[in-house]
Design a protein around this motif. Structure first.
Motif, PDB file in Angstrom:
ATOM      1  N   GLU A  72       0.834  -1.209   0.000  1.00 46.36           N
ATOM      2  CA  GLU A  72       0.000   0.000   0.000  1.00 46.36           C
ATOM      3  C   GLU A  72       0.864   1.253   0.000  1.00 46.36           C
ATOM      4  O   GLU A  72       0.586   2.228  -0.682  1.00 46.36           O
ATOM      5  CB  GLU A  72      -0.915  -0.012   1.222  1.00 46.36           C
ATOM      6  CG  GLU A  72      -1.886   1.169   1.269  1.00 46.36           C
ATOM      7  CD  GLU A  72      -2.753   1.124   2.505  1.00 46.36           C
ATOM      8  OE1 GLU A  72      -3.455   2.128   2.747  1.00 46.36           O
ATOM      9  OE2 GLU A  72      -2.714   0.106   3.199  1.00 46.36           O
ATOM     10  N   SER A  73       1.962   1.209   0.801  1.00 45.63           N
ATOM     11  CA  SER A  73       2.875   2.362   0.862  1.00 45.63           C
ATOM     12  C   SER A  73       3.503   2.617  -0.483  1.00 45.63           C
ATOM     13  O   SER A  73       3.655   3.758  -0.919  1.00 45.63           O
ATOM     14  CB  SER A  73       3.959   2.120   1.924  1.00 45.63           C
ATOM     15  OG  SER A  73       4.883   3.154   1.918  1.00 45.63           O
ATOM     16  N   ASN A 114       2.254   1.925  -3.400  1.00 45.30           N
ATOM     17  CA  ASN A 114       1.264   2.505  -4.299  1.00 45.30           C
ATOM     18  C   ASN A 114       1.051   3.983  -4.035  1.00 45.30           C
ATOM     19  O   ASN A 114       0.904   4.786  -4.935  1.00 45.30           O
ATOM     20  CB  ASN A 114      -0.075   1.763  -4.153  1.00 45.30           C
ATOM     21  CG  ASN A 114      -0.015   0.357  -4.734  1.00 45.30           C
ATOM     22  OD1 ASN A 114       0.806   0.093  -5.606  1.00 45.30           O
ATOM     23  ND2 ASN A 114      -0.871  -0.526  -4.234  1.00 45.30           N
ATOM     24  N   GLN A 115       1.058   4.353  -2.744  1.00 48.27           N
ATOM     25  CA  GLN A 115       0.891   5.764  -2.392  1.00 48.27           C
ATOM     26  C   GLN A 115       2.057   6.586  -2.901  1.00 48.27           C
ATOM     27  O   GLN A 115       1.901   7.690  -3.407  1.00 48.27           O
ATOM     28  CB  GLN A 115       0.773   5.910  -0.870  1.00 48.27           C
ATOM     29  CG  GLN A 115      -0.572   5.499  -0.324  1.00 48.27           C
ATOM     30  CD  GLN A 115      -0.632   5.717   1.178  1.00 48.27           C
ATOM     31  OE1 GLN A 115       0.327   5.463   1.915  1.00 48.27           O
ATOM     32  NE2 GLN A 115      -1.763   6.183   1.636  1.00 48.27           N
ATOM     33  N   THR A 116       3.266   6.036  -2.764  1.00 45.55           N
ATOM     34  CA  THR A 116       4.460   6.749  -3.182  1.00 45.55           C
ATOM     35  C   THR A 116       4.446   6.994  -4.688  1.00 45.55           C
ATOM     36  O   THR A 116       4.731   8.079  -5.167  1.00 45.55           O
ATOM     37  CB  THR A 116       5.718   5.947  -2.793  1.00 45.55           C
ATOM     38  OG1 THR A 116       5.711   5.765  -1.389  1.00 45.55           O
ATOM     39  CG2 THR A 116       6.978   6.690  -3.190  1.00 45.55           C
ATOM     40  N   SER A 117       4.096   5.950  -5.443  1.00 43.57           N
ATOM     41  CA  SER A 117       4.133   6.066  -6.892  1.00 43.57           C
ATOM     42  C   SER A 117       2.973   6.894  -7.434  1.00 43.57           C
ATOM     43  O   SER A 117       2.965   7.266  -8.590  1.00 43.57           O
ATOM     44  CB  SER A 117       4.128   4.672  -7.529  1.00 43.57           C
ATOM     45  OG  SER A 117       2.940   3.985  -7.158  1.00 43.57           O
ATOM     46  N   SER A 118       1.938   7.168  -6.604  1.00 43.70           N
ATOM     47  CA  SER A 118       0.768   7.905  -7.081  1.00 43.70           C
ATOM     48  C   SER A 118       1.041   9.382  -7.270  1.00 43.70           C
ATOM     49  O   SER A 118       0.284  10.063  -7.952  1.00 43.70           O
ATOM     50  CB  SER A 118      -0.403   7.712  -6.108  1.00 43.70           C
ATOM     51  OG  SER A 118      -0.107   8.324  -4.865  1.00 43.70           O
ATOM     52  N   PRO A 162      10.339   9.351  -0.954  1.00 43.85           N
ATOM     53  CA  PRO A 162       8.946   8.973  -1.203  1.00 43.85           C
ATOM     54  C   PRO A 162       7.998  10.117  -0.842  1.00 43.85           C
ATOM     55  O   PRO A 162       8.174  10.784   0.176  1.00 43.85           O
ATOM     56  CB  PRO A 162       8.738   7.777  -0.262  1.00 43.85           C
ATOM     57  CG  PRO A 162       9.715   7.979   0.847  1.00 43.85           C
ATOM     58  CD  PRO A 162      10.897   8.680   0.247  1.00 43.85           C
ATOM     59  N   CYS A 210       4.101  10.649  -0.179  1.00 40.46           N
ATOM     60  CA  CYS A 210       2.911   9.814   0.070  1.00 40.46           C
ATOM     61  C   CYS A 210       1.610  10.611   0.068  1.00 40.46           C
ATOM     62  O   CYS A 210       1.000  10.839   1.111  1.00 40.46           O
ATOM     63  CB  CYS A 210       3.076   9.079   1.399  1.00 40.46           C
ATOM     64  SG  CYS A 210       4.627   8.171   1.534  1.00 40.46           S
ATOM     65  N   GLY A 211       1.215  11.093  -1.084  1.00 42.23           N
ATOM     66  CA  GLY A 211      -0.095  11.720  -1.194  1.00 42.23           C
ATOM     67  C   GLY A 211      -0.091  13.236  -1.154  1.00 42.23           C
ATOM     68  O   GLY A 211      -0.671  13.879  -2.016  1.00 42.23           O
ATOM     69  N   CYS A 246       7.604  11.809   2.948  1.00 42.13           N
ATOM     70  CA  CYS A 246       7.113  10.994   4.061  1.00 42.13           C
ATOM     71  C   CYS A 246       8.196  10.012   4.500  1.00 42.13           C
ATOM     72  O   CYS A 246       7.935   8.822   4.710  1.00 42.13           O
ATOM     73  CB  CYS A 246       5.837  10.261   3.671  1.00 42.13           C
ATOM     74  SG  CYS A 246       6.000   9.256   2.180  1.00 42.13           S
TER      75      CYS A 246
END
Length: 319
Positions: A2-3, A5-9, A168, A170-171, A190
């Protein structure tokens, strides 16, 4: 997972700028645009003068031409983005474009710090060792000196930009600034940024502290030498050759000290006003110094002033 995915978003950043003050945006769009045009015109004329006039093919004017080109590059790396943000409701910038803009701005700023130090060294040799000056500051010496300034600034920027953009995110992608200023971007990470902070501290010492110390020591020797000149006319002539550079140094580093040295407000109610104030100071630092440099050299340097005047008269009479 999940982390990751958040980083790459995070594929883009939102530049906050003056979004909360739309009236200020319209006013500053016109003001910054006019200042940017003055920067392009003034520094462009200085480059033209130092390149086209043979008697100005000396180390001092070679460094001046580099400074003018540097100021054009520095402002062009950020001002068009700022102007666009004043006109765009949603001020976004892709992740890769943010990295490029961060690299260019940091590289130009670091290069200018080193270049001002090299210009001080040039003035030290010209005034304190005038007989040896033509031998020491030959073309095979001052051209690599300028190239090393650019290489050092670019190298430092590659390191800082790489360290920042590998973090990273994160959002939270809202940058509370006009551009991808490296410190504003680091606040969004983050992860632990202690390595970035240490690296930035070392870089600041090398590219801010060392050049300032070098310039300070150079001008102590310069002023000591000038005061030993017996005639008032001789002292005036010697000082006039470095007064423009000294003025530029005071403006450049004085603005930096004012920007980062002023006390922060402890009143929570005044946080928003101070936030806007800090942004505007940073904005004007990026355009005022490059705008003033050609004006200072045109007013305080007799050779530049006379050459510009002659070019204007020649163009007027040929028409």
């Amino acid at each position: 997972m999940e982390s990751a995915n958040q980083t790459s978003s995070v594929t883009e950043f939102v530049l906050l700028g003056l979004s909360a003050h739309p009236k200020l945006e319209k006013m500053f769009f016109v003001l910054i645009l006019l200042m940017y045009l003055v920067i392009l015109l003034g520094n462009g004329v200085l480059i033209l003068v130092t390149v086209s006039v043979p008697r100005l093919h000396t180390p001092m004017y070679f460094f001046l031409g580099n400074l003018s080109f540097l100021d054009i590059c520095y402002t062009t790396s950020s001002v068009p983005l700022i102007l666009d943000s004043f006109l765009t409701p949603r001020k976004t910038i892709p992740f890769s474009a943010c990295a490029v803009q961060m690299f260019l701005s940091f590289a130009m700023g670091a290069t200018e710090c080193v270049l001002l130090g090299m210009m001080a060294f040039d003035r030290y040799l010209a005034i304190c060792n005038p007989l040896r000056y033509p031998v020491i500051m030959s073309k095979v010496v001052y051209v690599p000196m300028a190239a090393n300034c650019w290489a050092a600034g670019s190298g430092a920027s590659i390191v800082q930009t790489s360290l920042a953009m590998r973090l990273p995110f994160c959002g939270n992608n809202i940058i509370n600034h006009f551009t991808c200023e490296i410190l504003a971007v680091l606040k969004l990470a983050c992860a632990d940024i202690s390595i970035n902070v240490i690296s930035m501290g070392v870089t600041n010492v090398i590219f801010l502290g060392v050049p300032v110390l070098f310039i300070f020591v150079s001008y102590i020797f310069i002023l000591t030498t000038i005061l030993r000149i017996p005639s008032a006319e001789g002292r005036k002539k010697a000082f006039s050759t470095c007064s423009a550079h000294l003025t530029v140094v005071v403006v450049f580093y004085g603005t930096i000290l004012f920007m980062y040295g002023k006390p922060k407000s402890t009143d929570p109610l005044g946080t928003d006003k101070q936030d806007v104030s800090d942004k505007l100071i940073s904005l004007f630092y990026g355009v005022v110094t490059p705008m003033l440099n050609p004006i200072i050299y045109s007013l305080r340097n007799k050779d530049v002033k006379a050459t510009v005047r002659n070019l204007v008269f020649q163009k007027h009479f040929t028409q």
